[in-house]
Design an enzyme around this catalytic site. Structure first.
Site, PDB file in Angstrom:
ATOM      1  N   LYS A   1      54.299 -76.379  64.781  1.00 31.03           N
ATOM      2  CA  LYS A   1      53.150 -75.688  65.375  1.00 31.03           C
ATOM      3  C   LYS A   1      53.610 -74.324  65.830  1.00 31.03           C
ATOM      4  O   LYS A   1      54.790 -74.111  66.104  1.00 31.03           O
ATOM      5  CB  LYS A   1      52.616 -76.479  66.583  1.00 31.03           C
ATOM      6  CG  LYS A   1      51.185 -76.170  66.941  1.00 31.03           C
ATOM      7  CD  LYS A   1      50.186 -76.965  66.113  1.00 31.03           C
ATOM      8  CE  LYS A   1      48.762 -76.656  66.483  1.00 31.03           C
ATOM      9  NZ  LYS A   1      47.812 -77.622  65.914  1.00 31.03           N
TER      10      LYS A   1
HETATM   11  P1  NAD Z   1      38.072 -73.100  67.877  1.00 34.56           P
HETATM   12  O1  NAD Z   1      38.776 -71.907  68.389  1.00 34.56           O
HETATM   13  O2  NAD Z   1      37.277 -72.992  66.630  1.00 34.56           O
HETATM   14  O3  NAD Z   1      37.097 -73.693  69.017  1.00 34.56           O
HETATM   15  C1  NAD Z   1      37.549 -74.012  70.301  1.00 34.56           C
HETATM   16  C2  NAD Z   1      36.330 -74.375  71.137  1.00 34.56           C
HETATM   17  O4  NAD Z   1      36.770 -74.806  72.432  1.00 34.56           O
HETATM   18  C3  NAD Z   1      35.387 -73.208  71.373  1.00 34.56           C
HETATM   19  O5  NAD Z   1      34.053 -73.654  71.321  1.00 34.56           O
HETATM   20  C4  NAD Z   1      35.738 -72.767  72.799  1.00 34.56           C
HETATM   21  O6  NAD Z   1      34.662 -72.128  73.439  1.00 34.56           O
HETATM   22  C5  NAD Z   1      36.028 -74.114  73.422  1.00 34.56           C
HETATM   23  N1  NAD Z   1      36.823 -73.999  74.655  1.00 34.56           N
HETATM   24  C6  NAD Z   1      37.919 -73.245  74.880  1.00 34.56           C
HETATM   25  N2  NAD Z   1      38.320 -73.377  76.139  1.00 34.56           N
HETATM   26  C7  NAD Z   1      37.471 -74.250  76.726  1.00 34.56           C
HETATM   27  C8  NAD Z   1      37.349 -74.786  78.033  1.00 34.56           C
HETATM   28  N3  NAD Z   1      38.222 -74.461  78.988  1.00 34.56           N
HETATM   29  N4  NAD Z   1      36.329 -75.649  78.290  1.00 34.56           N
HETATM   30  C9  NAD Z   1      35.450 -75.980  77.327  1.00 34.56           C
HETATM   31  N5  NAD Z   1      35.511 -75.494  76.069  1.00 34.56           N
HETATM   32  C10 NAD Z   1      36.502 -74.637  75.784  1.00 34.56           C
HETATM   33  O7  NAD Z   1      39.199 -74.228  67.767  1.00 34.56           O
HETATM   34  P2  NAD Z   1      39.191 -75.517  66.849  1.00 34.56           P
HETATM   35  O8  NAD Z   1      39.893 -75.183  65.578  1.00 34.56           O
HETATM   36  O9  NAD Z   1      37.828 -76.106  66.821  1.00 34.56           O
HETATM   37  O10 NAD Z   1      40.172 -76.471  67.690  1.00 34.56           O
HETATM   38  C11 NAD Z   1      39.717 -77.288  68.752  1.00 34.56           C
HETATM   39  C12 NAD Z   1      40.718 -78.397  68.994  1.00 34.56           C
HETATM   40  O11 NAD Z   1      40.882 -79.139  67.794  1.00 34.56           O
HETATM   41  C13 NAD Z   1      42.115 -77.955  69.392  1.00 34.56           C
HETATM   42  O12 NAD Z   1      42.683 -78.914  70.239  1.00 34.56           O
HETATM   43  C14 NAD Z   1      42.854 -77.959  68.069  1.00 34.56           C
HETATM   44  O13 NAD Z   1      44.256 -78.069  68.234  1.00 34.56           O
HETATM   45  C15 NAD Z   1      42.260 -79.172  67.438  1.00 34.56           C
HETATM   46  N6  NAD Z   1      42.388 -79.245  65.985  1.00 34.56           N
HETATM   47  C16 NAD Z   1      41.924 -78.256  65.181  1.00 34.56           C
HETATM   48  C17 NAD Z   1      42.054 -78.389  63.810  1.00 34.56           C
HETATM   49  C18 NAD Z   1      41.494 -77.376  62.852  1.00 34.56           C
HETATM   50  O14 NAD Z   1      41.539 -77.632  61.648  1.00 34.56           O
HETATM   51  N7  NAD Z   1      40.941 -76.269  63.296  1.00 34.56           N
HETATM   52  C19 NAD Z   1      42.695 -79.507  63.268  1.00 34.56           C
HETATM   53  C20 NAD Z   1      43.126 -80.512  64.114  1.00 34.56           C
HETATM   54  C21 NAD Z   1      42.961 -80.374  65.470  1.00 34.56           C
END
Ligand code: NAD
Length: 424
Positions: free
Chosen positions: A115
């Site tokens: 990561k």
């Molecule tokens: P993203 O940046 O697209 O979205 C993140 C979301 O979280 C946004 O809506 C943001 O407003 C919200 N957020 C941020 N801080 C916050 C808070 N304090 N309270 C409430 N909401 C908050 O990110 P993503 O890619 O959707 O990732 C989200 C999670 O999923 C992370 O934990 C990431 O590690 C995990 N993840 C992502 C992927 C991927 O393919 N993108 C894969 C596996 C896991």
């Protein structure tokens, strides 16, 4: 020496690395002879801290701290996203890299876990500054990444454009176009169909199966989603298509509720541009009230450590689908189990993204691209096979799905470690 002896991180029980270590401790009784290798999982193979200096548009020089951690590469090259966020720390990246090791093994992809991240608020950078930060960071970590070494991908606040800059920077440095160095790229640069929606789709596929096993009808089921970005919004859309009602959504701008179901067609474009707080089709409530909203399914899809013991006590959900990585602290896990709330853990629930990333990497190497139906069918099959195997393990040992996922994954990782042996 034990993991607590790492000089560069002092985990606490609820910190991401502390949470991960406690999850590993819980799996040891199910590892048999392989448990002698378990310390391997408690320390990253390699952790790189880099300075990322850039010239800002106003001519000043700014420095950001960047990381790339390769937790384990026993089963293949490192794999894992890159996060741009002001709260990123080495400890967080270590935990996220370790969860990638477990996740890739849980779905049996030929990868290890890695990561990366930069401690930066990308919302405060111009487009050009964002490009310079990305390129300099890529160049700095270029000594340890590569299509056969470690393959970054998008995570919080990173996207296909950022992956295109990373691919270009790495390619310029090695003197040839290396599309396989990152996944989550734009389609015309070796990206894969289905990648953008893959993580949310995986949350839906595993969630639908968990709901079926619980006897919870998705038609009319009430769902609360925290984090409405790539993962949360896609999962919400798919559940809504299956007849569920999205009754609460929280993002970094606030929390909105509508017991009759939020209208996603109008909410989604607003969430992408401004955030959900200004949405007129629901009521704004205090952020803390999100956790006891009347719902059947809770999808934490934002950041780590969100489901605390107190929030686990209040939730009305019967099913928790961990779209985010590490959203539930160990004490909350215990409370949810005691209360009979089923948790589909991150290390299987959100594995759809890395699975289609793997498809992208394979397609890049073969220079032959699949259609979206084929990708979605393969994704669904891999997720369902993995989930069924994990469920059988959980039933056999009477353990939670999280410990069962760790059991299946850690056996694969430690078996590989044992077969490879230690060098020299
Ligand atoms: P993203 O940046 O697209 O979205 C993140 C979301 O979280 C946004 O809506 C943001 O407003 C919200 N957020 C941020 N801080 C916050 C808070 N304090 N309270 C409430 N909401 C908050 O990110 P993503 O890619 O959707 O990732 C989200 C999670 O999923 C992370 O934990 C990431 O590690 C995990 N993840 C992502 C992927 C991927 O393919 N993108 C894969 C596996 C896991």
């Amino acid at each position: 020496m034990s993991a607590a002896d790492l000089s560069y991180v002092q985990p606490t029980p609820n910190s991401p690395w502390g949470t991960y270590l406690s999850q590993v401790d819980r799996v040891v009784p199910y590892l048999g002879e392989l448990s002698r290798w378990v310390e391997t999982l408690k320390r990253p193979k390699r952790a790189l801290i880099v300075d990322v200096p850039i010239e800002m548009d106003d001519g000043t020089i700014a420095h950001f701290e960047g990381y790339r951690v390769q937790h384990n590469m026993s089963r293949g090259p490192g794999k894992g996203g890159v996060r741009f966020h002001p709260d990123v720390t080495l400890e967080e990246v270590m935990a996220l890299s370790a969860w990638m090791t477990v996740k890739t093994a849980a779905v049996n992809l030929p990868y290890g876990g890695a990561k990366g991240g930069i401690r930066v608020d990308p919302k405060k950078l111009t487009h050009k500054e964002l490009e310079r930060v990305t390129r300099r960071y890529t160049s700095e970590i270029g000594i340890i990444i590569g299509p056969q070494q470690d393959i970054p991908a998008p995570d919080v606040n990173t996207n296909a454009q950022i992956m295109a800059w990373m691919m270009d920077t790495y390619s310029m440095n090695v003197g040839g176009t290396a599309t396989g160095v990152v996944t989550g790229k734009p389609l015309h640069l070796g990206g894969s169909l289905g990648r953008v929606k893959a993580t949310g789709r995986g949350v839906f596929v595993t969630g639908r199966e968990a709901a079926r096993r619980l006897g919870l009808d998705l038609r009319g089921a009430r769902i609360a989603v925290q984090g409405f970005g790539n993962v949360g919004s896609v999962a919400a859309e798919l559940f809504a298509e299956a007849g569920a009602k999205i009754v609460a959504v929280q993002d970094h701008t606030g929390t909105i509720v509508n017991a009759g179901g939020l209208d996603l067609k109008t909410l989604l474009p607003l969430a992408r541009t401004e955030g959900v707080a200004g949405f007129k089709g629901g009521d704004v409530i205090a952020n803390e009230s999100f956790w006891d909203v009347a719902c059947d399914i809770l999808i934490p899809a934002a950041l780590e450590g969100q489901v605390t013991a107190e929030r686990a006590q209040k939730t009305q959900a019967r099913l928790v689908l961990e779209g985010a990585n590490g959203p539930t602290v160990p004490a909350a896990d215990d409370i949810l189990a005691e209360r009979g709330v089923l948790v589909v853990p991150d290390v299987i629930c959100n594995a759809g993204g890395v699975t289609v990333s793997y498809f992208e990497w394979v397609q890049d190497f073969s220079s032959f691209f699949w259609d979206e139906d084929e990708i979605n069918q393969r994704l669904d099959r891999i997720m369902m096979n993995a989930l069924n195997q994990i469920w059988d393990t959980a039933d056999r040992h009477r353990i939670t799905l999280r410990t069962a996922t760790f059991a299946v994954a850690c056996e694969r990782i430690l078996m590989a470690r044992q077969e490879r042996g230690l060098y020299p």
